[in-house]
Design an enzyme around this catalytic site. Structure first.
Site, PDB file in Angstrom:
ATOM      1  N   ASN A  27      38.360 -95.976 -42.128  1.00 42.41           N
ATOM      2  CA  ASN A  27      38.802 -96.836 -43.220  1.00 42.41           C
ATOM      3  C   ASN A  27      40.041 -96.198 -43.862  1.00 42.41           C
ATOM      4  O   ASN A  27      39.918 -95.229 -44.619  1.00 42.41           O
ATOM      5  CB  ASN A  27      37.657 -96.985 -44.235  1.00 42.41           C
ATOM      6  CG  ASN A  27      38.046 -97.822 -45.431  1.00 42.41           C
ATOM      7  OD1 ASN A  27      39.149 -98.373 -45.479  1.00 42.41           O
ATOM      8  ND2 ASN A  27      37.164 -97.914 -46.413  1.00 42.41           N
ATOM      9  N   LYS A  51      41.815 -97.320 -46.118  1.00 43.04           N
ATOM     10  CA  LYS A  51      41.968 -97.700 -47.533  1.00 43.04           C
ATOM     11  C   LYS A  51      43.443 -98.034 -47.804  1.00 43.04           C
ATOM     12  O   LYS A  51      44.062 -98.731 -47.005  1.00 43.04           O
ATOM     13  CB  LYS A  51      41.427 -96.586 -48.443  1.00 43.04           C
ATOM     14  CG  LYS A  51      39.996 -96.186 -48.062  1.00 43.04           C
ATOM     15  CD  LYS A  51      39.294 -95.352 -49.084  1.00 43.04           C
ATOM     16  CE  LYS A  51      37.880 -95.040 -48.604  1.00 43.04           C
ATOM     17  NZ  LYS A  51      37.046 -94.420 -49.605  1.00 43.04           N
ATOM     18  N   HIS A 102      32.258-102.937 -49.531  1.00 41.70           N
ATOM     19  CA  HIS A 102      32.597-101.538 -49.811  1.00 41.70           C
ATOM     20  C   HIS A 102      32.537-101.323 -51.327  1.00 41.70           C
ATOM     21  O   HIS A 102      32.944-102.196 -52.090  1.00 41.70           O
ATOM     22  CB  HIS A 102      33.995-101.201 -49.282  1.00 41.70           C
ATOM     23  CG  HIS A 102      34.263 -99.727 -49.318  1.00 41.70           C
ATOM     24  ND1 HIS A 102      34.601 -99.075 -50.477  1.00 41.70           N
ATOM     25  CD2 HIS A 102      34.190 -98.782 -48.349  1.00 41.70           C
ATOM     26  CE1 HIS A 102      34.739 -97.781 -50.208  1.00 41.70           C
ATOM     27  NE2 HIS A 102      34.495 -97.577 -48.933  1.00 41.70           N
ATOM     28  N   GLU A 104      26.691 -95.765 -47.459  1.00 43.53           N
ATOM     29  CA  GLU A 104      27.670 -94.915 -48.137  1.00 43.53           C
ATOM     30  C   GLU A 104      27.239 -94.736 -49.592  1.00 43.53           C
ATOM     31  O   GLU A 104      27.517 -95.613 -50.429  1.00 43.53           O
ATOM     32  CB  GLU A 104      29.054 -95.571 -48.130  1.00 43.53           C
ATOM     33  CG  GLU A 104      29.702 -95.649 -46.773  1.00 43.53           C
ATOM     34  CD  GLU A 104      31.232 -95.748 -46.893  1.00 43.53           C
ATOM     35  OE1 GLU A 104      31.900 -94.919 -46.291  1.00 43.53           O
ATOM     36  OE2 GLU A 104      31.723 -96.638 -47.599  1.00 43.53           O
ATOM     37  N   GLY A 132      34.652 -89.910 -51.310  1.00 45.91           N
ATOM     38  CA  GLY A 132      35.968 -89.440 -51.740  1.00 45.91           C
ATOM     39  C   GLY A 132      35.974 -88.276 -52.712  1.00 45.91           C
ATOM     40  O   GLY A 132      36.982 -88.043 -53.383  1.00 45.91           O
ATOM     41  N   SER A 169      32.586 -88.700 -47.734  1.00 43.32           N
ATOM     42  CA  SER A 169      33.149 -87.338 -47.753  1.00 43.32           C
ATOM     43  C   SER A 169      32.908 -86.553 -46.457  1.00 43.32           C
ATOM     44  O   SER A 169      32.692 -85.341 -46.491  1.00 43.32           O
ATOM     45  CB  SER A 169      32.614 -86.542 -48.944  1.00 43.32           C
ATOM     46  OG  SER A 169      33.065 -87.107 -50.153  1.00 43.32           O
TER      47      SER A 169
END
Ligand code: 13P
Length: 235
Positions: free
Chosen positions: A8, A10, A86, A156, A162, A198
């Site tokens: 991803n 982003k 998401h 997730e 992150g 992460s």
């Protein structure tokens, strides 16, 4: 079966940066894994030699929806996957909207990559199971997968996205097993189950598990060293 790795991107990369990443990626042998790249809409062309996914897709076919891109339009461009639900987009979408998006993706012969996961507060209040169940069942409401349809579910945890927070392998396995049980109850067998949050070259070896059919990565997906290491580890 090959492990699935979904990248991803982003909003990490400009077009020029995407071109550089793509050049570096051409030196990696990805043949031992199944790879899907979810770049920004503007960078699809850069990664066209890979399987491509969108980062979100709107459910209406067309109309006055400023800023949206429909799953219909994406499917016409040959995009076969899209992330939906998401956590970075859940603030704009209700559970009902996510359900509509999943339905529209399936209708357009695309595979949804449905993200679910609890917040830190949910975890502290010990309601992870409840939250996961609600997110999963509401996204799949009224959906019966045909034999030729598939869904990818990515667990997730919001608190691990992150920020370098890690779950132990046991914690990941417990939730993935629980999700498999929920899917069985809904008689859904045509799915792949991923873990994300992460993941990087320092922790991937600690969290490798047969309970995961693959992994969903964000930050590490735009760093070629991380990507190389992770893709070697999971094969
Ligand atoms: P990070 O790998 O950067 O934590 O992002 C995970 C993610 O949100 C992938 O969808």
């Amino acid at each position: 079966m090959k492990k699935l790795l979904i990248c991803n991107h982003k909003m990490f990369l400009t077009y020029d940066e995407a071109v550089i990443l793509n050049q570096k990626m051409s030196e990696i042998d990805f043949s031992m894994i199944d790879l899907i790249i979810c770049p920004s809409y503007l960078n699809f062309d850069v990664f066209k030699e890979y399987k491509l996914g969108a980062q979100d897709a709107f459910y209406e076919k067309s109309g006055a929806y400023t800023g949206e891109i429909s799953s219909y339009d994406l499917s016409l461009r040959g995009i076969k996957y899209s992330i939906v639900g998401h956590f970075e987009r859940r603030k704009y979408d209700t559970n009902n909207t996510i359900n509509l998006k999943v339905k529209a993706l399936l209708k357009n012969m695309m595979t949804p990559i449905l993200c679910i996961g609890e917040t830190m507060m949910d975890k502290e209040l010990r309601r992870t199971s409840e939250v996961i169940k609600k997110q999963l069942y509401s996204a799949l409401n009224d959906i019966k997968l045909e034999d030729n349809e598939q869904i990818i579910i990515a667990y997730e945890p919001v608190w691990a996205i992150g920020n370098g927070n890690n779950l132990s392998k046991n914690e990941i396995e417990d939730v993935l097993k629980y999700i498999r049980k929920l899917l069985k109850q809904r008689e859904i067998s045509n799915y792949k189950l991923l873990y994300g949050g992460s993941i990087n070259k320092n922790n991937i070896k600690n969290i490798l598990t047969d309970e995961a059919d693959g992994y969903l990565i964000g930050n590490s997906s735009v760093n070629v060293e991380e990507l190389l290491y992770i893709s070697k580890c999971i094969k």
